[in-house]
Design a protein around this motif. Structure first.
Motif, PDB file in Angstrom:
ATOM      1  N   UNK A 166      -2.380 -98.080  32.976  1.00  0.00           N
ATOM      2  CA  UNK A 166      -2.442 -96.871  31.696  1.00  0.00           C
ATOM      3  C   UNK A 166      -1.848 -96.436  31.351  1.00  0.00           C
ATOM      4  N   UNK A 167      -1.923 -96.199  29.212  1.00  0.00           N
ATOM      5  CA  UNK A 167      -0.987 -95.850  28.794  1.00  0.00           C
ATOM      6  C   UNK A 167      -1.332 -93.930  28.429  1.00  0.00           C
ATOM      7  N   UNK A 168       0.209 -93.966  28.483  1.00  0.00           N
ATOM      8  CA  UNK A 168       0.373 -92.397  28.372  1.00  0.00           C
ATOM      9  C   UNK A 168      -0.820 -91.229  27.670  1.00  0.00           C
ATOM     10  N   UNK A 169      -1.361 -90.469  28.573  1.00  0.00           N
ATOM     11  CA  UNK A 169      -2.378 -89.587  27.161  1.00  0.00           C
ATOM     12  C   UNK A 169      -3.573 -89.403  28.115  1.00  0.00           C
ATOM     13  N   UNK A 170      -3.973 -91.260  28.982  1.00  0.00           N
ATOM     14  CA  UNK A 170      -4.957 -91.161  29.549  1.00  0.00           C
ATOM     15  C   UNK A 170      -5.690 -90.093  30.696  1.00  0.00           C
ATOM     16  N   UNK A 171      -6.140 -88.849  30.335  1.00  0.00           N
ATOM     17  CA  UNK A 171      -6.383 -87.665  31.954  1.00  0.00           C
ATOM     18  C   UNK A 171      -7.481 -87.369  32.134  1.00  0.00           C
ATOM     19  N   UNK A 172      -8.094 -87.658  33.342  1.00  0.00           N
ATOM     20  CA  UNK A 172      -9.003 -87.091  34.090  1.00  0.00           C
ATOM     21  C   UNK A 172     -10.526 -88.476  34.076  1.00  0.00           C
ATOM     22  N   UNK A 173      -9.868 -88.694  34.371  1.00  0.00           N
ATOM     23  CA  UNK A 173     -10.460 -90.448  34.392  1.00  0.00           C
ATOM     24  C   UNK A 173     -10.224 -91.734  35.308  1.00  0.00           C
ATOM     25  N   UNK A 174     -11.335 -91.712  35.921  1.00  0.00           N
ATOM     26  CA  UNK A 174     -11.455 -92.497  37.296  1.00  0.00           C
ATOM     27  C   UNK A 174     -11.404 -94.191  36.587  1.00  0.00           C
ATOM     28  N   UNK A 175     -10.658 -94.550  37.330  1.00  0.00           N
ATOM     29  CA  UNK A 175     -10.028 -95.561  37.360  1.00  0.00           C
ATOM     30  C   UNK A 175     -10.958 -97.125  38.194  1.00  0.00           C
ATOM     31  N   UNK A 176     -11.377 -96.526  39.742  1.00  0.00           N
ATOM     32  CA  UNK A 176     -11.443 -97.127  40.572  1.00  0.00           C
ATOM     33  C   UNK A 176     -12.535 -96.527  40.986  1.00  0.00           C
ATOM     34  N   UNK A 177     -13.619 -97.422  42.186  1.00  0.00           N
ATOM     35  CA  UNK A 177     -13.976 -96.569  42.531  1.00  0.00           C
ATOM     36  C   UNK A 177     -15.508 -97.521  43.645  1.00  0.00           C
ATOM     37  N   UNK A 178     -16.285 -96.973  44.728  1.00  0.00           N
ATOM     38  CA  UNK A 178     -16.789 -97.364  45.291  1.00  0.00           C
ATOM     39  C   UNK A 178     -18.054 -96.588  44.964  1.00  0.00           C
ATOM     40  N   UNK A 179     -18.796 -97.699  44.360  1.00  0.00           N
ATOM     41  CA  UNK A 179     -19.982 -96.134  43.937  1.00  0.00           C
ATOM     42  C   UNK A 179     -21.382 -96.343  44.827  1.00  0.00           C
ATOM     43  N   UNK A 180     -21.726 -95.591  45.874  1.00  0.00           N
ATOM     44  CA  UNK A 180     -22.843 -95.720  46.363  1.00  0.00           C
ATOM     45  C   UNK A 180     -22.342 -94.147  48.073  1.00  0.00           C
ATOM     46  N   UNK A 181     -24.046 -94.040  48.645  1.00  0.00           N
ATOM     47  CA  UNK A 181     -23.151 -93.242  49.486  1.00  0.00           C
ATOM     48  C   UNK A 181     -25.199 -92.088  49.676  1.00  0.00           C
ATOM     49  N   UNK A 182     -24.114 -91.309  51.103  1.00  0.00           N
ATOM     50  CA  UNK A 182     -25.388 -90.882  51.263  1.00  0.00           C
ATOM     51  C   UNK A 182     -25.595 -89.851  50.256  1.00  0.00           C
ATOM     52  N   UNK A 183     -26.832 -89.391  49.749  1.00  0.00           N
ATOM     53  CA  UNK A 183     -27.430 -88.750  48.491  1.00  0.00           C
ATOM     54  C   UNK A 183     -26.291 -88.125  47.428  1.00  0.00           C
ATOM     55  N   UNK A 184     -24.922 -89.562  47.468  1.00  0.00           N
ATOM     56  CA  UNK A 184     -24.094 -88.655  46.285  1.00  0.00           C
ATOM     57  C   UNK A 184     -23.930 -90.718  45.150  1.00  0.00           C
ATOM     58  N   UNK A 185     -23.120 -90.221  44.163  1.00  0.00           N
ATOM     59  CA  UNK A 185     -23.111 -91.303  43.520  1.00  0.00           C
ATOM     60  C   UNK A 185     -21.739 -92.084  44.113  1.00  0.00           C
ATOM     61  N   UNK A 186     -21.395 -91.557  44.633  1.00  0.00           N
ATOM     62  CA  UNK A 186     -20.028 -92.529  45.224  1.00  0.00           C
ATOM     63  C   UNK A 186     -19.006 -92.605  46.166  1.00  0.00           C
ATOM     64  N   UNK A 187     -18.853 -93.401  47.086  1.00  0.00           N
ATOM     65  CA  UNK A 187     -17.776 -93.267  48.308  1.00  0.00           C
ATOM     66  C   UNK A 187     -16.595 -92.951  48.284  1.00  0.00           C
ATOM     67  N   UNK A 188     -15.912 -93.223  46.966  1.00  0.00           N
ATOM     68  CA  UNK A 188     -14.614 -93.140  46.395  1.00  0.00           C
ATOM     69  C   UNK A 188     -14.274 -93.298  44.777  1.00  0.00           C
TER      70      UNK A 188
END
Length: 225
Positions: free
Chosen positions: A114-136
């Protein structure tokens, strides 16, 4: 921790160290003393398993490149979402397609830069969950990896390659995150659902940099049989 008092006012303190598997109650933490992939079987990835998502109004080569085994993904905070009909934040991500799951123990691994300056970005996720878009989600803020925008997972992660492993035990409802082979986060997931892994850069709702980028190599998927 237990304290035992003896004569003459001496106090002896004994610290009991329990195995991670006992503390966490899930076998995804049982291997915390070893490599996170121990006990897993690699699921071979085909080109069709690598699905790219990017702002809908720009060509792919303006937000993604694949050179010498490195997936480079970038996005701007004022980019469009991935679909004309979506109201989500801008992203350029790899969606692991064709390996969705509802149960079992699954893992994604990749080496990330990740180059310096990138901020507020999701890098990795598990998509899906109970009524939510992601679980982590693992996000980066000012060089620190965080669980969403909360708990710090690792500090000082700009401008260097690091290994990131995310394990999801859908049966036990647990997730674990390893950085360079070390267990950094163990958490409950967010309920049952249809799950899949993603990586790249996906802007959070607030506190994001104008330009966001991450680079990935050696992306692998594992399953425990």
């Amino acid at each position: 921790m237990k304290r035992f008092s003896f004569s003459h006012g001496t106090v002896l303190t004994i610290i009991l160290v329990l195995p991670a598997a006992i503390l966490f109650g899930s076998d995804i933490a049982a291997a915390s003393a070893g490599d996170p992939t121990d006990g897993f079987t690699e699921v071979p990835l085909k080109p069709s398993n690598i699905a790219l998502q990017k702002p809908y109004d720009v060509p792919l080569d303006q937000r993604y490149s694949f050179i010498d085994g490195v997936h480079r993904m970038w996005v701007y905070s004022d980019d469009k979402p991935f679909s004309r009909h979506s109201d989500t934040q801008p992203r350029t991500e790899i969606r692991i397609a064709g390996l969705d799951y509802h149960s079992g123990v699954w893992q994604m691994e990749g080496h990330v830069y990740v180059p310096k300056g990138t901020s507020g970005a999701s890098l990795m996720q598990v998509h899906g969950g109970n009524g939510v878009s992601s679980t982590v989600m693992v996000r980066i803020y000012s060089g620190d990896l965080r669980y969403y925008s909360g708990d710090v997972i690792a500090r000082g992660m700009y401008d260097k390659w690091f290994r990131l492993n995310m394990i999801h035990d859908a049966d036990a409802g647990k997730v674990a995150v390893y950085v360079d082979g070390e267990l950094k986060l163990h958490h409950h997931d967010r309920g049952s659902g249809q799950f899949y892994f993603k990586c790249g850069v996906y802007a959070a709702a607030t506190d994001i940099s104008y330009y966001m980028e991450s680079r990935w190599r050696d992306i692998k998927i594992y399953k425990k049989y």
